[in-house]
Design a protein around this motif. Structure first.
Motif, PDB file in Angstrom:
ATOM      1  N   SER A  29      23.748  21.883 -40.591  1.00 26.85           N
ATOM      2  CA  SER A  29      24.013  22.758 -42.037  1.00 26.85           C
ATOM      3  C   SER A  29      23.593  24.406 -41.774  1.00 26.85           C
ATOM      4  O   SER A  29      23.978  24.793 -42.859  1.00 26.85           O
ATOM      5  N   ILE A  60      22.429  27.044 -45.129  1.00 26.88           N
ATOM      6  CA  ILE A  60      21.523  26.353 -45.426  1.00 26.88           C
ATOM      7  C   ILE A  60      20.323  26.565 -44.326  1.00 26.88           C
ATOM      8  O   ILE A  60      20.552  25.762 -43.441  1.00 26.88           O
ATOM      9  N   ARG A  69      12.508  24.085 -39.043  1.00 24.48           N
ATOM     10  CA  ARG A  69      11.697  24.417 -38.089  1.00 24.48           C
ATOM     11  C   ARG A  69      12.177  25.569 -37.308  1.00 24.48           C
ATOM     12  O   ARG A  69      11.499  26.133 -36.314  1.00 24.48           O
ATOM     13  N   SER A  70      13.558  25.956 -37.264  1.00 26.71           N
ATOM     14  CA  SER A  70      13.897  27.349 -36.663  1.00 26.71           C
ATOM     15  C   SER A  70      12.919  28.365 -37.190  1.00 26.71           C
ATOM     16  O   SER A  70      12.697  28.434 -38.341  1.00 26.71           O
ATOM     17  N   ASN A 100      19.948  14.814 -44.269  1.00 29.29           N
ATOM     18  CA  ASN A 100      19.872  16.128 -45.085  1.00 29.29           C
ATOM     19  C   ASN A 100      20.016  15.418 -46.364  1.00 29.29           C
ATOM     20  O   ASN A 100      20.589  14.488 -46.828  1.00 29.29           O
ATOM     21  N   ILE A 101      20.214  16.680 -47.219  1.00 28.34           N
ATOM     22  CA  ILE A 101      19.914  16.266 -48.792  1.00 28.34           C
ATOM     23  C   ILE A 101      21.032  17.106 -49.444  1.00 28.34           C
ATOM     24  O   ILE A 101      21.087  17.269 -50.462  1.00 28.34           O
ATOM     25  N   HIS A 151      17.013  10.644 -46.803  1.00 28.29           N
ATOM     26  CA  HIS A 151      15.829  11.511 -47.452  1.00 28.29           C
ATOM     27  C   HIS A 151      16.548  11.959 -48.867  1.00 28.29           C
ATOM     28  O   HIS A 151      15.893  12.846 -49.462  1.00 28.29           O
ATOM     29  N   SER A 200      18.836  17.530 -34.954  1.00 29.33           N
ATOM     30  CA  SER A 200      17.701  17.104 -35.693  1.00 29.33           C
ATOM     31  C   SER A 200      16.475  17.533 -34.766  1.00 29.33           C
ATOM     32  O   SER A 200      16.698  17.227 -33.493  1.00 29.33           O
ATOM     33  N   SER A 201      15.150  17.847 -35.187  1.00 28.10           N
ATOM     34  CA  SER A 201      14.432  17.907 -34.179  1.00 28.10           C
ATOM     35  C   SER A 201      13.783  16.663 -33.695  1.00 28.10           C
ATOM     36  O   SER A 201      12.834  16.560 -32.659  1.00 28.10           O
ATOM     37  N   LEU A 202      13.938  15.565 -34.529  1.00 29.75           N
ATOM     38  CA  LEU A 202      13.509  14.353 -34.408  1.00 29.75           C
ATOM     39  C   LEU A 202      12.091  14.114 -34.133  1.00 29.75           C
ATOM     40  O   LEU A 202      11.326  13.610 -33.509  1.00 29.75           O
ATOM     41  N   VAL A 213      10.625  13.931 -37.594  1.00 28.54           N
ATOM     42  CA  VAL A 213      10.217  13.353 -38.880  1.00 28.54           C
ATOM     43  C   VAL A 213      10.423  11.778 -38.812  1.00 28.54           C
ATOM     44  O   VAL A 213      11.607  11.425 -38.615  1.00 28.54           O
ATOM     45  N   ARG A 252      19.861  22.666 -30.453  1.00 31.70           N
ATOM     46  CA  ARG A 252      19.641  24.014 -29.588  1.00 31.70           C
ATOM     47  C   ARG A 252      18.422  23.730 -28.958  1.00 31.70           C
ATOM     48  O   ARG A 252      18.084  24.226 -27.800  1.00 31.70           O
ATOM     49  N   GLU A 253      17.424  23.094 -29.698  1.00 33.54           N
ATOM     50  CA  GLU A 253      15.892  22.902 -28.909  1.00 33.54           C
ATOM     51  C   GLU A 253      15.701  21.643 -28.282  1.00 33.54           C
ATOM     52  O   GLU A 253      16.420  20.623 -28.675  1.00 33.54           O
ATOM     53  N   ASP A 272      25.221  25.379 -29.396  1.00 35.40           N
ATOM     54  CA  ASP A 272      25.490  25.614 -30.980  1.00 35.40           C
ATOM     55  C   ASP A 272      26.329  24.280 -31.371  1.00 35.40           C
ATOM     56  O   ASP A 272      27.476  24.192 -30.772  1.00 35.40           O
TER      57      ASP A 272
HETATM   58  P1  NAD Z   1      14.616  20.449 -38.336  1.00 32.77           P
HETATM   59  O1  NAD Z   1      14.417  21.732 -39.172  1.00 32.77           O
HETATM   60  O2  NAD Z   1      13.078  19.547 -37.954  1.00 32.77           O
HETATM   61  O3  NAD Z   1      15.454  20.507 -37.043  1.00 32.77           O
HETATM   62  C1  NAD Z   1      16.574  21.268 -37.219  1.00 32.77           C
HETATM   63  C2  NAD Z   1      16.969  21.264 -35.489  1.00 32.77           C
HETATM   64  O4  NAD Z   1      18.307  21.933 -35.536  1.00 32.77           O
HETATM   65  C3  NAD Z   1      16.057  22.290 -35.013  1.00 32.77           C
HETATM   66  O5  NAD Z   1      15.499  21.753 -33.599  1.00 32.77           O
HETATM   67  C4  NAD Z   1      17.111  23.553 -34.578  1.00 32.77           C
HETATM   68  O6  NAD Z   1      16.767  24.193 -33.091  1.00 32.77           O
HETATM   69  C5  NAD Z   1      18.310  22.776 -34.557  1.00 32.77           C
HETATM   70  N1  NAD Z   1      19.235  23.647 -34.831  1.00 32.77           N
HETATM   71  C6  NAD Z   1      19.685  24.535 -36.178  1.00 32.77           C
HETATM   72  N2  NAD Z   1      20.864  24.965 -36.203  1.00 32.77           N
HETATM   73  C7  NAD Z   1      21.466  24.552 -34.786  1.00 32.77           C
HETATM   74  C8  NAD Z   1      22.833  25.080 -34.443  1.00 32.77           C
HETATM   75  N3  NAD Z   1      23.597  25.930 -35.060  1.00 32.77           N
HETATM   76  N4  NAD Z   1      23.068  24.362 -33.364  1.00 32.77           N
HETATM   77  C9  NAD Z   1      22.231  23.579 -32.623  1.00 32.77           C
HETATM   78  N5  NAD Z   1      20.999  22.975 -33.306  1.00 32.77           N
HETATM   79  C10 NAD Z   1      20.733  23.713 -34.058  1.00 32.77           C
HETATM   80  O7  NAD Z   1      15.465  19.347 -39.391  1.00 32.77           O
HETATM   81  P2  NAD Z   1      15.321  17.627 -39.325  1.00 32.77           P
HETATM   82  O8  NAD Z   1      15.136  17.419 -37.949  1.00 32.77           O
HETATM   83  O9  NAD Z   1      16.496  17.432 -40.017  1.00 32.77           O
HETATM   84  O10 NAD Z   1      14.137  17.539 -40.300  1.00 32.77           O
HETATM   85  C11 NAD Z   1      13.880  18.271 -41.229  1.00 32.77           C
HETATM   86  C12 NAD Z   1      13.647  17.422 -42.849  1.00 32.77           C
HETATM   87  O11 NAD Z   1      14.087  18.492 -43.683  1.00 32.77           O
HETATM   88  C13 NAD Z   1      14.645  16.613 -42.961  1.00 32.77           C
HETATM   89  O12 NAD Z   1      14.149  15.338 -43.540  1.00 32.77           O
HETATM   90  C14 NAD Z   1      15.657  16.910 -44.132  1.00 32.77           C
HETATM   91  O13 NAD Z   1      15.503  16.057 -45.077  1.00 32.77           O
HETATM   92  C15 NAD Z   1      15.046  18.376 -44.556  1.00 32.77           C
HETATM   93  N6  NAD Z   1      16.135  19.185 -44.839  1.00 32.77           N
HETATM   94  C16 NAD Z   1      17.251  19.090 -45.001  1.00 32.77           C
HETATM   95  C17 NAD Z   1      18.168  20.567 -45.105  1.00 32.77           C
HETATM   96  C18 NAD Z   1      19.592  19.926 -45.406  1.00 32.77           C
HETATM   97  O14 NAD Z   1      19.701  19.191 -46.240  1.00 32.77           O
HETATM   98  N7  NAD Z   1      20.542  20.939 -45.103  1.00 32.77           N
HETATM   99  C19 NAD Z   1      17.648  21.615 -44.756  1.00 32.77           C
HETATM  100  C20 NAD Z   1      16.250  21.744 -44.675  1.00 32.77           C
HETATM  101  C21 NAD Z   1      15.473  20.649 -44.219  1.00 32.77           C
END
Ligand code: NAD
Length: 253
Positions: free
Chosen positions: A32, A37, A41-42, A107-108, A126, A200-202, A204, A226-227, A242
């Motif tokens: 997202s 949005i 963790r980025s 995601n939420i 979540h 997902s950073s995997l 959580v 990405r990471e 991406d």
């Molecule tokens: P995270 O932030 O831990 O990890 C996101 C990962 O996505 C990162 O490793 C980042 O490098 C990668 N990333 C970001 N943009 C990218 C792109 N364009 N292409 C490739 N990779 C990309 O997120 P998570 O693992 O989902 O865990 C965080 C928690 O935060 C979740 O439980 C979620 O509920 C919540 N959250 C949700 C939202 C949402 O609903 N959009 C936003 C922020 C946090």
């Protein structure tokens, strides 16, 4: 295998998708980010700005509840303007083609539903922050109502008529995971022969356990992020590119 370049990544993914009988897409905040949005963790992500409010702190004090709602309303503009991205549209294409029976998401933001996947087929681990629930009686509240009450009471979070606290319908750290969604996610993970972890950073838990479960059960595992993640070693294909760029060839209009 870590895909050496974008072209190889897309070719390999195409091959795995074609051969798959049941795909289990599993998404995180990274899908997202192109929709405006921020992830957690980025660099510049939400985590770096505000430590999340754990569930016990939300319950313990009015001040924390006020702060939780202040933060939610501060995010109103990006959340309400967000439209599904190329990743969401590609997964919706797998769904329409009958290849992905549902999507498991951390995601939420409601964007899988907006991409055309029916609500009952979006397994939200979540929760969802586009509406609120009373923690006491479970009554649903719309955000517009909460906002009106919050503003009228000089930024004081309202409680339900039953006396329970009203919280966005999300699962906070320390809050119990939704049992039904966990069961459904597990079932899809066990049913699939291709598990796609996207954005997902995997880190959580317990959500991060699903890719491992799929792999142990004999499915192919693809990680698009990405990471690097902790599970890259066990994945059949790792794509560190991406998400929108990798998945756009899979969008069928
Ligand atoms: P995270 O932030 O831990 O990890 C996101 C990962 O996505 C990162 O490793 C980042 O490098 C990668 N990333 C970001 N943009 C990218 C792109 N364009 N292409 C490739 N990779 C990309 O997120 P998570 O693992 O989902 O865990 C965080 C928690 O935060 C979740 O439980 C979620 O509920 C919540 N959250 C949700 C939202 C949402 O609903 N959009 C936003 C922020 C946090």
């Amino acid at each position: 295998m870590i895909a050496p370049d974008l072209e190889t990544a897309i070719d390999e993914l195409q091959d795995l998708v074609e051969r798959a009988r049941v795909i289990a897409p599993f998404t995180g905040a990274g899908i997202s980010t192109e929709c405006g949005i921020p992830d957690f963790r980025s660099p510049g992500g939400l985590w770096t700005k505000n430590r999340p409010i754990p569930f016990d702190e939300f319950l313990a004090g009015q001040e924390m509840r006020d702060e939780a709602w202040r933060r939610r309303f501060a995010m109103d503009a990006p959340f309400s303007a967000a439209q599904p991205g190329r990743g969401h549209l590609a997964l919706a294409s797998f769904y329409r083609a009958g290849k992905a029976p549902a999507v498991i998401t951390q995601n939420i933001d409601n964007l899988h539903q907006s991409s055309g996947i029916s609500t009952e087929h979006v397994i939200e681990l979540h929760g969802n922050n586009s509406y609120a629930l009373c923690l006491g009686c479970g009554k649903r509240y719309e955000l517009s109502w909460v906002r009106r009450e919050f503003t009228a009471a000089s930024e004081r979070a309202p409680d339900c008529e039953c006396g329970g606290h009203i919280k966005t319908a999300t699962i906070s750290f320390g809050q119990q995971m939704p049992e039904r969604e966990m069961r459904r996610a597990e079932q899809l993970t066990l049913d699939c022969d291709l598990f796609l972890a996207v954005g997902s950073s995997l880190v959580v838990w317990p959500a991060a356990g699903f890719p491992q479960l799929a792999k142990r059960n004999g499915a192919r595992l693809v990680i698009i992020n990405r990471e690097a993640t902790e599970f890259d070693e066990i994945a059949d294909l790792v794509i560190r590119q991406d998400i929108g760029t990798v998945l756009s060839p899979f969008v069928v209009h």
